[in-house]
Design a protein around this motif. Structure first.
Motif, PDB file in Angstrom:
ATOM      1  N   ALA A 135       0.873  -1.306   0.164  1.00  0.00           N
ATOM      2  CA  ALA A 135       0.022  -0.082  -0.036  1.00  0.00           C
ATOM      3  C   ALA A 135       0.676   1.184   0.078  1.00  0.00           C
ATOM      4  CB  ALA A 135      -0.902  -0.098   1.267  1.00  0.00           C
ATOM      5  N   SER A 136       0.170   2.304  -0.860  1.00  0.00           N
ATOM      6  CA  SER A 136       1.121   3.646  -0.737  1.00  0.00           C
ATOM      7  C   SER A 136       0.017   4.583  -1.247  1.00  0.00           C
ATOM      8  CB  SER A 136       2.447   3.361  -1.533  1.00  0.00           C
ATOM      9  OG  SER A 136       1.950   3.273  -3.040  1.00  0.00           O
ATOM     10  N   ALA A 137       0.566   5.945  -1.236  1.00  0.00           N
ATOM     11  CA  ALA A 137      -0.580   6.772  -1.672  1.00  0.00           C
ATOM     12  C   ALA A 137      -0.497   6.711  -3.243  1.00  0.00           C
ATOM     13  CB  ALA A 137       0.220   8.179  -1.410  1.00  0.00           C
ATOM     14  N   TYR A 149       2.737   9.524   3.146  1.00  0.00           N
ATOM     15  CA  TYR A 149       1.538   9.216   2.675  1.00  0.00           C
ATOM     16  C   TYR A 149       1.093  10.946   2.511  1.00  0.00           C
ATOM     17  CZ  TYR A 149      -3.443   8.491   1.962  1.00  0.00           C
ATOM     18  OH  TYR A 149      -4.702   8.396   1.262  1.00  0.00           O
ATOM     19  N   GLU A 150       1.132  11.429   3.681  1.00  0.00           N
ATOM     20  CA  GLU A 150       0.645  12.900   3.790  1.00  0.00           C
ATOM     21  C   GLU A 150       1.470  13.781   2.817  1.00  0.00           C
ATOM     22  OE1 GLU A 150       1.096  12.075   8.293  1.00  0.00           O
ATOM     23  OE2 GLU A 150       1.678  14.032   7.651  1.00  0.00           O
ATOM     24  N   ALA A 191      -1.859  16.996  15.220  1.00  0.00           N
ATOM     25  CA  ALA A 191      -0.708  16.740  15.886  1.00  0.00           C
ATOM     26  C   ALA A 191       0.084  15.259  15.600  1.00  0.00           C
ATOM     27  CB  ALA A 191      -0.680  17.022  17.348  1.00  0.00           C
ATOM     28  N   ASP A 192      -0.949  14.451  15.543  1.00  0.00           N
ATOM     29  CA  ASP A 192      -0.343  13.108  15.408  1.00  0.00           C
ATOM     30  C   ASP A 192      -0.326  12.467  14.095  1.00  0.00           C
ATOM     31  OD1 ASP A 192      -3.189  12.350  15.602  1.00  0.00           O
ATOM     32  OD2 ASP A 192      -2.233  10.309  15.329  1.00  0.00           O
ATOM     33  N   GLU A 193       0.855  11.782  13.785  1.00  0.00           N
ATOM     34  CA  GLU A 193       0.862  11.447  12.293  1.00  0.00           C
ATOM     35  C   GLU A 193      -0.374  10.669  11.924  1.00  0.00           C
ATOM     36  OE1 GLU A 193       3.345  12.648  10.094  1.00  0.00           O
ATOM     37  OE2 GLU A 193       4.921  12.130  11.418  1.00  0.00           O
ATOM     38  N   PHE A 194      -0.753   9.519  12.431  1.00  0.00           N
ATOM     39  CA  PHE A 194      -1.661   8.591  11.978  1.00  0.00           C
ATOM     40  C   PHE A 194      -3.074   9.649  11.528  1.00  0.00           C
ATOM     41  CE2 PHE A 194      -5.516   6.216  12.953  1.00  0.00           C
ATOM     42  CZ  PHE A 194      -5.732   5.282  11.584  1.00  0.00           C
ATOM     43  N   GLY A 195      -3.260  10.489  12.677  1.00  0.00           N
ATOM     44  CA  GLY A 195      -4.616  11.381  12.400  1.00  0.00           C
ATOM     45  C   GLY A 195      -4.491  12.421  11.110  1.00  0.00           C
ATOM     46  N   TYR A 205      -5.596  13.503   5.647  1.00  0.00           N
ATOM     47  CA  TYR A 205      -5.032  13.566   4.188  1.00  0.00           C
ATOM     48  C   TYR A 205      -5.800  12.855   3.275  1.00  0.00           C
ATOM     49  CZ  TYR A 205      -1.894  17.316   4.347  1.00  0.00           C
ATOM     50  OH  TYR A 205      -1.101  18.549   4.338  1.00  0.00           O
ATOM     51  N   HIS A 206      -5.907  11.468   4.153  1.00  0.00           N
ATOM     52  CA  HIS A 206      -6.712  10.414   2.856  1.00  0.00           C
ATOM     53  C   HIS A 206      -8.274  11.174   2.583  1.00  0.00           C
ATOM     54  CE1 HIS A 206      -8.574   6.824   1.714  1.00  0.00           C
ATOM     55  NE2 HIS A 206      -9.578   7.080   2.542  1.00  0.00           N
TER      56      HIS A 206
END
Ligand code: ADP
Ligand code: MG
Length: 724
Positions: free
Chosen positions: A389-391, A595-596, A677-681, A686-687
């Motif tokens: 998986a990737s952007a 990804y972001e 702030a957090d990377e996953f969020g 961005y998704h």
């Protein structure tokens, strides 16, 4: 220069003649690689012995031995005009990294000499603090170093001696793709050897093999340079479909255009000199899409070669006036590009573990590995999907083209029947060779060679093709190591479990055949009902069915990455020694961040192109139409004769307004996402933004349809896809 000049210029380009070596391929194959032949010629006996034992058995060179090896390499390299040396490594970005050092050093007499010693060969400390590491190298431990991987041969690129290396932190964490891959390859060998020895006690090592098929697009460089989106993001963010794209299916079988053929020829020659066994080249499904593939090789080496080929492609294409697009989905509405990873296992005694055997015992071994691979794919199907998986690959995943967003395995009729029969029959039923046994008992038979038994199911992401599995979901610009590390490690774990179960049966006094079959049967029963699927992987029914079977159907890429830190994955990776839990957490940070960034860049490019390219073109046309309407009123006293103009003006206004609104929405969403702030969020935010891209693309593409062709500033799909 306007668009038409660019198009004309592109169209008129002729093939550049290729300098063909005046020798057979076999004469120059590997010329630029420090291979066994060169080692024997350039190394003294002690250095040669030390290096070979290091390559074969792992271990490290002493400083003195390394100096000896470096001396021979230097001599060879300088005969090829080499002036520089670099450690060549694979950080967690796309592509490879290099830091070139000149070979010169002071000679103590005011001049310089060429110098290259064992220390420079074995280890380097690139100031690499800007490579992604997911926080592993926080400032206090910011040092990472590159260390030579002697199992990948040293090679020459232009004037530079390239030394393939791993990239690790001082605390031992892998900061690259190569190190985990090497660990996974060791794990799968260590796990497979004890099982192989039950069939052939002389087996010492099991190799993992990879044969990649690299798909790519070529686009004329003049047209490319006029498309900001292609240049910056590798794909078109706007663009109305060409009236003709791939519906005629004629490109796949078509002959290769001369300019492309020249590029391919030069690429092949360069690859062969670097010891890359490039074998096939052909057109692909979409216009201006092509593929090349080498003969398969040991996975670590084959992956290095893929990295090198991607680099060569970029460089050589430019000589021929092309740019290579390795992005998975450069154009909407036509097929994207992938990189099938043909994968198999084989022993150091030359037996393939995923091909039918030469006798009943050989077949039992084949079925053992075959079923264990399926069991690993079943258990880790979500993780395997996360590994590809990737952007950029997200545009293919689940979008009615390879690969579907569900990892299932295609077996074909023959192997499905074999598994079903094995399940029904007593464990002591031998697996015979079809048509050869003469005993005509034939309860379970496998043909010695699969011919048409493995019908081509192109919709399956993991397909058995006779002597290997094809992991087809890997992205065209990906480093294969991501997928190969996960697959080999997952299989290693499964083989460890299997061996444990098998030992129990064997110590209960069962013969090998019965013990193996008793252990395989529950696995067969389980895989047949879950991961094995021979139908249409793109259909909606399959999505529902797969979910019912408990397979992972997630399509959100940032969420897929969460698989890496789930307990089953952490257990598997730590048990096989491939990643620590900390590695996995850090790597996820890198994945989310990458990804972001990709989506962030795409968003910005989209907004700017919409404002700076699209709207001005639309308004220019609007101005022209308004002029006509005004003149009409002047001449005829009314706008009655301007129905067409008025209609087009309406369309322009509606779509321009829409474009403006959507760009504002995207800008706002970007600001909101960046505040998280957090990377996953942030990755999740961005998704959402990526999901909203069509709302901006649609009005832009509508404008392309109505605005005067002469005024449209961007090369169109029909131009980019059909000029070569
Ligand atoms: P196709 O397009 O029909 O799938 P290609 O010939 O283009 O096939 O590519 C198949 C790839 O699979 C090649 O790189 C080939 O060397 C490789 N391959 C063949 N046998 C094996 C094997 N046992 N293990 C790994 N790769 C293999
Ligand atoms: Mg294939």
């Amino acid at each position: 220069m306007d668009r038409f000049d660019l198009v004309r210029e592109s169209f008129e380009k002729k093939a550049v003649p290729v300098e063909v070596p005046g020798a057979k391929t076999s004469d120059y194959f590997g010329e630029l690689v420090f291979d066994r032949k060169k080692m024997e010629k350039y190394l003294d006996a002690d250095s040669l012995r030390a290096l070979l034992s290091c390559i074969e058995g792992g271990g490290a060179l002493s400083r003195k031995e390394a100096d000896g090896v470096a001396k021979g390499m230097k001599e060879w390299a300088m005969e090829h005009g080499v002036t520089h040396v670099t450690h060549w490594f694979q950080p967690l970005t796309e592509g490879t990294a290099e830091k070139h050092d000149s070979l010169i050093d002071y000679d103590g007499k005011g001049g310089v000499i060429e110098s290259f010693d064992g220390k420079a060969l074995v280890q380097q400390e690139p100031d690499a603090s800007s490579f992604p590491s997911g926080g592993i190298r926080a400032t206090f431990e910011a040092r990472g170093y590159t260390a030579w991987d002697p199992t990948s041969p040293v090679f020459i690129l232009d004037d530079t001696l390239c030394i393939p290396t791993v990239f690790v932190s001082y605390t031992g964490e892998a900061l690259d793709y190569k190190m985990p891959l090497k660990r996974a390859l060791k794990a799968v060998s260590d796990a497979a050897v004890p099982i192989c020895r039950l069939f052939d006690p002389t087996v010492d090592k099991v190799y993992s093999y990879l044969g990649w098929e690299q798909e790519y697009f070529l686009v004329d460089e003049a047209l490319y340079a006029a498309r900001t989106d292609l240049m910056i993001t590798g794909r078109t963010l706007f663009g109305h479909n060409s009236s003709r794209n791939q519906q005629l299916d004629d490109h796949y079988f078509g002959s290769i255009p001369p300019r492309v053929a020249a590029f391919m020829r030069e690429l092949e020659i360069a690859g062969h000199k670097l010891g890359i066994p490039l074998k096939t080249r052909h057109n692909e499904v979409a216009p201006n899409q092509f593929e090349l593939a080498p003969i398969f090789g040991e996975t670590n080496l084959s992956n290095d070669q893929n990295q090198l080929v991607m680099n060569l492609m970029n460089r050589i294409a430019r000589k021929h006036g092309f740019v290579v697009l390795l992005h998975e989905k450069p154009f909407d509405g036509v097929n994207g590009s992938g990189k099938h990873n043909n994968w198999s296992l084989g022993t150091d005694k030359g037996t393939s573990l995923l091909a039918p055997g030469k006798d009943e015992k050989g077949n039992l071994q084949f079925v053992t590995f075959f079923v264990n691979v399926l069991a690993a794919v079943q258990k880790h199907n979500a993780l395997l999907k996360a590994s590809i998986a990737s952007a950029t690959n997200a545009h293919r995943l689940g979008a009615n083209e390879a690969p579907p967003a569900i990892v299932s395995a295609f077996l074909g009729r023959t192997m499905t029947n074999v598994l079903r029969k094995l399940l029904e029959l007593p464990s002591d039923t031998p697996i015979e060779i079809a048509g050869k046994t003469g005993r005509s008992l034939g309860l379970v038979e496998i043909p010695e060679i699969f011919l048409d038994n493995t019908d081509r199911n192109r919709t399956s992401p993991f397909a058995f093709t006779g002597n290997r599995f094809e992991f087809r979901a890997v992205g065209s610009c990906a480093n294969c190591a991501g997928a190969m590390t996960t697959l080999n490690a997952a299989v290693a774990e499964q083989l460890l479990d299997f061996k444990k179960a098998l030992d129990k049966e064997l110590s209960a006094g069962k013969c090998l055949q019965v013990a193996v079959m008793d252990c395989l049967k529950p696995l067969i029963a389980s895989v047949i009902d879950t991961v094995c699927f021979d139908g249409n992987g793109y259909s909606d029914e399959w999505k529902a069915e797969a979910a019912r079977r408990g397979l992972d159907v997630e399509t959100n890429v940032p969420k897929m990455f969460c698989e890496f830190t789930k307990k089953a994955s952490v257990d598997m990776f730590t048990r096989t020694g491939v990643y620590t839990e900390r590695d996995l957490a850090a790597r996820n940070e890198v994945k989310w961040e990458t990804y972001e960034k990709k989506i962030q860049i795409e968003s910005r490019v989209m907004v700017r192109m919409a404002i700076n390219h699209i709207i001005p073109a639309a308004l220019e046309y609007k101005d022209k139409l308004l002029g006509e309407v005004a003149r009409s009123k002047e001449i005829y006293g009314s706008t009655d004769r301007c129905k067409a103009e008025m209609k087009i003006l309406d369309e322009i206004d509606t779509n321009v307004t829409e474009v403006l609104e959507k760009t504002d929405e995207i800008k706002l969403a970007l600001a909101k996402a960046d505040a998280i702030a957090d990377e996953f969020g942030r990755a999740m935010a961005y998704h959402e933004i990526a999901e909203s891209f069509p709302t901006l693309r649609t009005p832009v593409d509508k404008l392309e349809e109505v605005v005067d062709n002469k005024l449209w500033p961007l090369p169109k799909y029909r131009e980019m896809l059909f000029i070569s």
